[in-house]
Design a protein around this motif. Structure first.
Motif, short mmCIF file in Angstrom:
data_model
loop_
_atom_site.label_atom_id
_atom_site.label_comp_id
_atom_site.label_asym_id
_atom_site.label_seq_id
_atom_site.Cartn_x
_atom_site.Cartn_y
_atom_site.Cartn_z
N GLY A 1 9.00 0.41 -9.12
CA GLY A 1 10.19 -0.42 -9.04
C GLY A 1 11.44 0.30 -8.55
O GLY A 1 12.54 -0.27 -8.60
N PHE A 2 11.30 1.52 -8.05
CA PHE A 2 12.47 2.26 -7.57
C PHE A 2 13.06 1.59 -6.34
O PHE A 2 12.34 1.21 -5.41
CB PHE A 2 12.06 3.70 -7.23
N TYR A 3 14.37 1.48 -6.32
CA TYR A 3 15.06 0.92 -5.15
C TYR A 3 16.10 1.87 -4.58
O TYR A 3 16.11 2.15 -3.37
CB TYR A 3 15.75 -0.40 -5.52
N VAL B 1 5.68 -11.04 -8.02
CA VAL B 1 4.52 -11.44 -8.81
C VAL B 1 3.29 -10.64 -8.40
O VAL B 1 2.50 -10.19 -9.25
CB VAL B 1 4.27 -12.95 -8.68
N VAL B 2 3.11 -10.44 -7.11
CA VAL B 2 1.96 -9.65 -6.64
C VAL B 2 2.06 -8.22 -7.16
O VAL B 2 1.06 -7.64 -7.61
CB VAL B 2 1.89 -9.68 -5.10
N THR C 1 0.04 -4.10 -10.83
CA THR C 1 0.32 -3.14 -11.90
C THR C 1 -0.53 -3.42 -13.13
O THR C 1 -1.08 -2.50 -13.74
CB THR C 1 1.81 -3.20 -12.27
N LEU C 2 -0.66 -4.69 -13.51
CA LEU C 2 -1.46 -5.04 -14.67
C LEU C 2 -2.94 -4.72 -14.45
O LEU C 2 -3.63 -4.25 -15.36
CB LEU C 2 -1.28 -6.52 -15.00
N VAL C 3 -3.41 -4.96 -13.23
CA VAL C 3 -4.81 -4.63 -12.91
C VAL C 3 -5.04 -3.13 -13.03
O VAL C 3 -6.05 -2.67 -13.60
CB VAL C 3 -5.18 -5.15 -11.52
N LEU C 4 -4.12 -2.34 -12.49
CA LEU C 4 -4.26 -0.89 -12.57
C LEU C 4 -4.21 -0.41 -14.02
O LEU C 4 -4.97 0.48 -14.42
CB LEU C 4 -3.15 -0.22 -11.75
N VAL D 1 0.83 -1.20 0.00
CA VAL D 1 0.00 0.00 0.00
C VAL D 1 0.87 1.26 0.00
O VAL D 1 0.60 2.23 -0.70
CB VAL D 1 -0.95 -0.01 1.21
N ARG D 2 1.95 1.25 0.79
CA ARG D 2 2.85 2.39 0.85
C ARG D 2 3.50 2.64 -0.51
O ARG D 2 3.65 3.78 -0.95
CB ARG D 2 3.91 2.17 1.91
N THR D 3 3.88 1.57 -1.19
CA THR D 3 4.50 1.71 -2.51
C THR D 3 3.53 2.33 -3.50
O THR D 3 3.90 3.23 -4.27
CB THR D 3 4.96 0.33 -3.01
N LEU D 4 2.29 1.85 -3.50
CA LEU D 4 1.29 2.43 -4.41
C LEU D 4 1.00 3.89 -4.06
O LEU D 4 0.82 4.73 -4.95
CB LEU D 4 0.01 1.60 -4.34
#
Length: 291
Positions: A226-228, A264-265, A270-273, A74-77
């Motif tokens: 995907g930022f790290y 994978v999640v 991402t694909l759903v969005l 959730v934090r990433t989104l």
């Protein structure tokens, strides 16, 4: 001569039979590269998510029952959404300015947009570490106007600032590509019919620029997920993003299955969005066509 041109023109427009089929071979190198560098690692990651350490869906069960993992997703989104919004707010007027200035000024503005691509991401991130630290330049400037010092580094605010600077070119360029193709005589026509300049801009120019907004927003949002490096250096371990958690699972704990499940999640979300955004854009175009 005219007769020869009339005879040759249709012949020039016709392609030899089978030419279209041969063009498909031009895609083969790109498809092979995509398969080797993307599909194969993705398949291995998905395979490990259901086989390591034991066959089954245990890794996915762990993810969806772990409060820490869900909070990280959730934090990433949320960070991706904030970065996308801030980038859009900063990039829209910049891209619009590129369409109204002279050609020489446009060249300089374009160079400023492309300048980050010529500098290492590591160097830019460490520069933000220096600027945003507690005794850094930004806090010193804020202190002179009575607004500081503020806690900027090791916070989501610092992460958003660093990611926004990195991702702005991916918003500015699609916006400019669309805005530069808008006929500005439409604004003059709207004002000629009695609309104020601000109303003409909001009712005519902004809707026509929405394809650029959508393209830039999708690019920035997906890239931000995907930022790290930037979150790792500017953020706090207590508020890590999912890329950092994947790194910890794989490199720190050697839990390849859990790291694969998290990847994978994230890909599925991402694909759903993307699918939801596509549906919204399709409905918007349909309603616009009906009107």
């Amino acid at each position: 001569m005219t007769a020869l041109i009339e005879i040759a023109a249709p012949a020039a427009g016709r392609r030899p039979k089978g030419t279209g089929d041969r063009w498909g071979w031009l895609l083969l190198p790109a498809l092979l590269l995509l398969a080797v560098l993307f599909l194969v690692p993705l398949g291995l990651m998905a395979w490990r998510s259901v086989t390591d350490p034991a066959p089954g869906a245990g890794n996915y069960s762990w993810f969806f029952t772990s409060d820490v993992a869900l909070a990280t997703l959730v934090r990433t989104l949320a960070v991706g959404a904030v970065v996308t919004l801030v980038t859009l707010v900063l990039s829209y007027p910049y891209a619009y300015l590129m369409t109204v200035v002279s050609a020489r000024a446009r060249v300089w503005l374009t160079l400023l947009v492309l300048l980050p691509f010529w500098t290492s991401l590591m160097v830019r991130t460490f520069a933000w570490v220096v600027l945003l630290q507690d005794s850094g330049v930004v806090n010193q400037l804020l202190g002179t106007v009575g607004m500081g010092p503020l806690q900027l580094i090791r916070t989501p605010t610092g992460v958003v600032i660093g990611m926004t600077q990195v991702l702005m070119p991916f918003m500015v360029l699609p916006l400019y590509a669309v805005m530069s193709g808008i006929d500005r005589r439409l604004l003059d026509a709207a004002q000629g019919m009695g609309a104020r300049p601000a109303t003409a801009f909001l009712r005519v120019f902004v809707p026509l620029s929405l394809p650029g907004v959508g393209a830039g927003a999708l690019t920035v949002f997906i890239t931000s997920l995907g930022f790290y490096l930037t979150p790792a250096l500017l953020g706090s371990p207590d508020q890590a993003l999912i890329s950092q958690q994947i790194f910890t699972q794989v490199n720190g704990l050697l839990a390849w299955g859990r790291g694969g499940a998290m990847g994978v999640v994230l890909l599925a979300v991402t694909l759903v969005l993307l699918g939801l955004v596509g549906v919204v854009l399709r409905l918007t175009r349909t309603r616009g066509g009906v009107r």
